[in-house]
Motif scaffolding. Structure first.
Motif, PDB file in Angstrom:
ATOM      1  N   ALA A   1       0.806  -1.225   0.000  1.00  0.00           N
ATOM      2  CA  ALA A   1       0.000   0.000   0.000  1.00  0.00           C
ATOM      3  C   ALA A   1       0.837   1.273   0.000  1.00  0.00           C
ATOM      4  CB  ALA A   1      -0.908  -0.004   1.234  1.00  0.00           C
ATOM      5  N   LEU A   2       2.157   1.121   0.233  1.00  0.00           N
ATOM      6  CA  LEU A   2       3.012   2.305   0.358  1.00  0.00           C
ATOM      7  C   LEU A   2       3.919   2.453  -0.853  1.00  0.00           C
ATOM      8  CD1 LEU A   2       4.095   1.718   4.074  1.00  0.00           C
ATOM      9  CD2 LEU A   2       2.352   3.322   3.257  1.00  0.00           C
ATOM     10  N   SER A   3       4.122   3.692  -1.280  1.00  0.00           N
ATOM     11  CA  SER A   3       5.095   3.933  -2.344  1.00  0.00           C
ATOM     12  C   SER A   3       5.850   5.229  -2.058  1.00  0.00           C
ATOM     13  CB  SER A   3       4.424   3.977  -3.716  1.00  0.00           C
ATOM     14  OG  SER A   3       3.277   4.763  -3.669  1.00  0.00           O
ATOM     15  N   GLU A   4       6.927   5.439  -2.812  1.00  0.00           N
ATOM     16  CA  GLU A   4       7.736   6.631  -2.569  1.00  0.00           C
ATOM     17  C   GLU A   4       6.928   7.867  -2.973  1.00  0.00           C
ATOM     18  OE1 GLU A   4      11.762   6.287  -3.913  1.00  0.00           O
ATOM     19  OE2 GLU A   4      12.046   8.460  -3.855  1.00  0.00           O
ATOM     20  N   PRO A   5       6.835   8.846  -2.090  1.00  0.00           N
ATOM     21  CA  PRO A   5       6.011  10.018  -2.409  1.00  0.00           C
ATOM     22  C   PRO A   5       6.700  11.008  -3.338  1.00  0.00           C
ATOM     23  CG  PRO A   5       6.990  10.256  -0.239  1.00  0.00           C
ATOM     24  CD  PRO A   5       7.444   8.924  -0.748  1.00  0.00           C
ATOM     25  N   GLU A   6       5.882  11.875  -3.972  1.00  0.00           N
ATOM     26  CA  GLU A   6       6.440  13.035  -4.696  1.00  0.00           C
ATOM     27  C   GLU A   6       7.195  13.876  -3.673  1.00  0.00           C
ATOM     28  OE1 GLU A   6       5.611  13.810  -7.958  1.00  0.00           O
ATOM     29  OE2 GLU A   6       4.369  12.024  -8.184  1.00  0.00           O
ATOM     30  N   THR A   7       8.169  14.649  -4.132  1.00  0.00           N
ATOM     31  CA  THR A   7       8.964  15.418  -3.156  1.00  0.00           C
ATOM     32  C   THR A   7       8.121  16.417  -2.371  1.00  0.00           C
ATOM     33  OG1 THR A   7       9.627  16.701  -5.070  1.00  0.00           O
ATOM     34  CG2 THR A   7      11.311  15.317  -4.074  1.00  0.00           C
ATOM     35  N   SER A   8       6.993  16.872  -2.947  1.00  0.00           N
ATOM     36  CA  SER A   8       6.170  17.858  -2.239  1.00  0.00           C
ATOM     37  C   SER A   8       5.239  17.197  -1.205  1.00  0.00           C
ATOM     38  CB  SER A   8       5.306  18.620  -3.250  1.00  0.00           C
ATOM     39  OG  SER A   8       4.500  17.704  -3.960  1.00  0.00           O
ATOM     40  N   GLN A   9       5.184  15.868  -1.205  1.00  0.00           N
ATOM     41  CA  GLN A   9       4.262  15.156  -0.310  1.00  0.00           C
ATOM     42  C   GLN A   9       5.027  14.386   0.768  1.00  0.00           C
ATOM     43  OE1 GLN A   9       0.954  15.483  -0.549  1.00  0.00           O
ATOM     44  NE2 GLN A   9       1.309  16.842  -2.293  1.00  0.00           N
ATOM     45  N   PRO A  10       4.447  14.271   1.991  1.00  0.00           N
ATOM     46  CA  PRO A  10       5.161  13.523   3.035  1.00  0.00           C
ATOM     47  C   PRO A  10       5.090  12.010   2.829  1.00  0.00           C
ATOM     48  CG  PRO A  10       3.085  14.408   3.891  1.00  0.00           C
ATOM     49  CD  PRO A  10       3.235  14.934   2.500  1.00  0.00           C
ATOM     50  N   TYR A  11       4.035  11.512   2.186  1.00  0.00           N
ATOM     51  CA  TYR A  11       3.881  10.060   1.996  1.00  0.00           C
ATOM     52  C   TYR A  11       2.912   9.793   0.861  1.00  0.00           C
ATOM     53  CZ  TYR A  11      -0.256  10.998   4.927  1.00  0.00           C
ATOM     54  OH  TYR A  11      -1.407  11.523   5.435  1.00  0.00           O
ATOM     55  N   ALA A  12       2.936   8.544   0.392  1.00  0.00           N
ATOM     56  CA  ALA A  12       1.983   8.119  -0.641  1.00  0.00           C
ATOM     57  C   ALA A  12       1.432   6.764  -0.217  1.00  0.00           C
ATOM     58  CB  ALA A  12       2.678   8.012  -1.993  1.00  0.00           C
ATOM     59  N   ILE A  13       0.181   6.739   0.208  1.00  0.00           N
ATOM     60  CA  ILE A  13      -0.410   5.483   0.688  1.00  0.00           C
ATOM     61  C   ILE A  13      -1.723   5.220  -0.036  1.00  0.00           C
ATOM     62  CG2 ILE A  13      -1.475   6.683   2.682  1.00  0.00           C
ATOM     63  CD1 ILE A  13      -1.226   4.035   4.242  1.00  0.00           C
ATOM     64  N   ASN A  14      -1.934   3.968  -0.431  1.00  0.00           N
ATOM     65  CA  ASN A  14      -3.228   3.551  -0.943  1.00  0.00           C
ATOM     66  C   ASN A  14      -4.046   3.145   0.290  1.00  0.00           C
ATOM     67  OD1 ASN A  14      -5.420   2.091  -1.866  1.00  0.00           O
ATOM     68  ND2 ASN A  14      -4.311   1.273  -3.633  1.00  0.00           N
ATOM     69  N   LYS A  15      -4.855   4.087   0.784  1.00  0.00           N
ATOM     70  CA  LYS A  15      -5.560   3.877   2.048  1.00  0.00           C
ATOM     71  C   LYS A  15      -6.557   2.721   1.957  1.00  0.00           C
ATOM     72  CE  LYS A  15      -6.487   8.480   2.429  1.00  0.00           C
ATOM     73  NZ  LYS A  15      -7.065   9.695   2.971  1.00  0.00           N
ATOM     74  N   TYR A  16      -7.104   2.525   0.766  1.00  0.00           N
ATOM     75  CA  TYR A  16      -8.094   1.451   0.592  1.00  0.00           C
ATOM     76  C   TYR A  16      -7.409   0.085   0.698  1.00  0.00           C
ATOM     77  CZ  TYR A  16     -10.796   5.404  -0.909  1.00  0.00           C
ATOM     78  OH  TYR A  16     -11.418   6.619  -0.931  1.00  0.00           O
ATOM     79  N   ALA A  17      -6.197  -0.022   0.100  1.00  0.00           N
ATOM     80  CA  ALA A  17      -5.453  -1.295   0.170  1.00  0.00           C
ATOM     81  C   ALA A  17      -5.051  -1.584   1.616  1.00  0.00           C
ATOM     82  CB  ALA A  17      -4.223  -1.227  -0.724  1.00  0.00           C
ATOM     83  N   CYS A  18      -4.563  -0.552   2.317  1.00  0.00           N
ATOM     84  CA  CYS A  18      -4.155  -0.726   3.719  1.00  0.00           C
ATOM     85  C   CYS A  18      -5.354  -1.143   4.561  1.00  0.00           C
ATOM     86  CB  CYS A  18      -3.557   0.580   4.255  1.00  0.00           C
ATOM     87  SG  CYS A  18      -3.293   0.601   6.030  1.00  0.00           S
ATOM     88  N   CYS A  19      -6.471  -0.434   4.398  1.00  0.00           N
ATOM     89  CA  CYS A  19      -7.651  -0.678   5.219  1.00  0.00           C
ATOM     90  C   CYS A  19      -8.225  -2.075   4.974  1.00  0.00           C
ATOM     91  CB  CYS A  19      -8.692   0.396   4.914  1.00  0.00           C
ATOM     92  SG  CYS A  19     -10.102   0.269   5.961  1.00  0.00           S
ATOM     93  N   SER A  20      -8.322  -2.485   3.668  1.00  0.00           N
ATOM     94  CA  SER A  20      -8.888  -3.827   3.421  1.00  0.00           C
ATOM     95  C   SER A  20      -7.967  -4.898   3.983  1.00  0.00           C
ATOM     96  CB  SER A  20      -9.126  -4.157   1.941  1.00  0.00           C
ATOM     97  OG  SER A  20      -9.028  -3.081   1.143  1.00  0.00           O
ATOM     98  N   PHE A  21      -6.641  -4.692   3.854  1.00  0.00           N
ATOM     99  CA  PHE A  21      -5.723  -5.701   4.392  1.00  0.00           C
ATOM    100  C   PHE A  21      -5.877  -5.799   5.913  1.00  0.00           C
ATOM    101  CE2 PHE A  21      -1.880  -7.300   6.229  1.00  0.00           C
ATOM    102  CZ  PHE A  21      -1.582  -8.399   5.431  1.00  0.00           C
ATOM    103  N   CYS A  22      -5.913  -4.632   6.570  1.00  0.00           N
ATOM    104  CA  CYS A  22      -6.021  -4.623   8.042  1.00  0.00           C
ATOM    105  C   CYS A  22      -7.303  -5.323   8.500  1.00  0.00           C
ATOM    106  CB  CYS A  22      -6.008  -3.188   8.575  1.00  0.00           C
ATOM    107  SG  CYS A  22      -4.404  -2.410   8.433  1.00  0.00           S
ATOM    108  N   SER A  23      -8.426  -5.054   7.795  1.00  0.00           N
ATOM    109  CA  SER A  23      -9.697  -5.679   8.185  1.00  0.00           C
ATOM    110  C   SER A  23      -9.609  -7.184   8.013  1.00  0.00           C
ATOM    111  CB  SER A  23     -10.864  -5.190   7.316  1.00  0.00           C
ATOM    112  OG  SER A  23     -10.926  -3.821   7.357  1.00  0.00           O
ATOM    113  N   ALA A  24      -9.074  -7.628   6.868  1.00  0.00           N
ATOM    114  CA  ALA A  24      -9.027  -9.065   6.590  1.00  0.00           C
ATOM    115  C   ALA A  24      -8.050  -9.784   7.516  1.00  0.00           C
ATOM    116  CB  ALA A  24      -8.643  -9.288   5.133  1.00  0.00           C
ATOM    117  N   ALA A  25      -6.951  -9.094   7.895  1.00  0.00           N
ATOM    118  CA  ALA A  25      -5.918  -9.743   8.720  1.00  0.00           C
ATOM    119  C   ALA A  25      -6.208  -9.599  10.213  1.00  0.00           C
ATOM    120  CB  ALA A  25      -4.554  -9.140   8.403  1.00  0.00           C
TER     121      ALA A  25
END
Ligand code: SF4
Ligand code: SF4
Length: 234
Positions: free
Chosen positions: A196-220
């Protein structure tokens, strides 16, 4: 607008209260420093005359975090339950502290809104909270947001939980700037089981696919891998 004497008096009041709050970190984001930002917008939506956000943090013990795993199998005993109990305990302490801060300022006639550590109302359609504790914490100088999208504090790294109190009291800011050392690390990008995580653009602190993280957390049944493996504060 309060004069500097009033600001100092109220900030001293908060300082005196700090030892009784019994939390690990206390900081203040002065909204005057954050005009036109989402922090100001979301704060004023909840408390229209707010001037400051008091942010409270407590350490998550590494002894317990290190036992967590996203590999939970239904029906087995899981150390994740120890983490849930630990988080509930910390949440209770933080929430009490947020209410104690609110009580102190409300007794001086200043409207204050405690936001418990259990979190703010959450819009699941957009994975967006009504108010972001971690962004408030960064604004209050508690730490810096890392590539895993969590706050990184100097003493405890990402191992913290947060609660806030919005208040009409004008307080001295504790804003501090920290360096972000994520570019020389990248461990969380590799470790995330949901990718769910990738290297962010320099202007951004992070790049996260919140939907991927959330579905994984719920299922796990929960996942703290990015927090657990972040080398900062370890
Ligand atoms: S694991 Fe490394 S890249 Fe990820 S947040 Fe921590 S320091 Fe930054
Ligand atoms: S909580 Fe788990 S799934 Fe979500 S970003 Fe962190 S490692 Fe990835």
């Amino acid at each position: 607008m309060a004069d500097s004497h009033e600001i100092n008096t109220r900030s001293s009041l908060l300082k005196e209260l700090e030892s009784e709050l019994d939390v690990d970190i206390v900081g203040v984001a002065a909204l005057g420093d954050w005009k036109g930002t989402r922090l100001e917008e979301t704060t004023l939506r909840l408390l229209p005359q707010a001037k400051s956000v008091v942010v409270l943090a407590m350490e998550i013990y590494p002894e317990i975090l290190d036992l967590t795993s996203p590999e939970r199998i239904t029906g087995t005993a899981s150390a994740n339950d120890l983490y849930a109990q630990h988080a509930n305990y910390i949440n209770g302490r933080l929430s009490k502290a947020a209410y104690d801060v609110a009580k102190t300022f409300r007794q001086s006639g200043l409207r204050s809104l405690p936001l418990s550590a259990a979190g703010c109302p959450y819009d699941a359609r957009f994975q967006e909270a009504a108010f972001s504790f971690k962004h408030a914490a960064e604004a209050a100088g508690l730490g810096k947001l890392g590539w895993h999208s969590l706050l990184i504090t100097p003493d405890f790294g990402s191992r913290v939980r947060l609660a806030c109190c919005l208040t009409e009291a004008e307080l001295e800011s504790t804003r501090t700037d920290f360096n972000n050392e994520c570019a020389s690390c990248g461990i969380c990008l590799e470790i995330c089981p949901a990718k769910a995580l990738s290297e962010p653009e320099t202007s951004q602190p992070y790049a996260i696919n919140k939907y991927a993280c959330c579905s994984f957390c719920s299922a796990a049944g929960g996942c703290s891998e990015c927090m657990k493996h972040c080398p900062r504060g370890r």
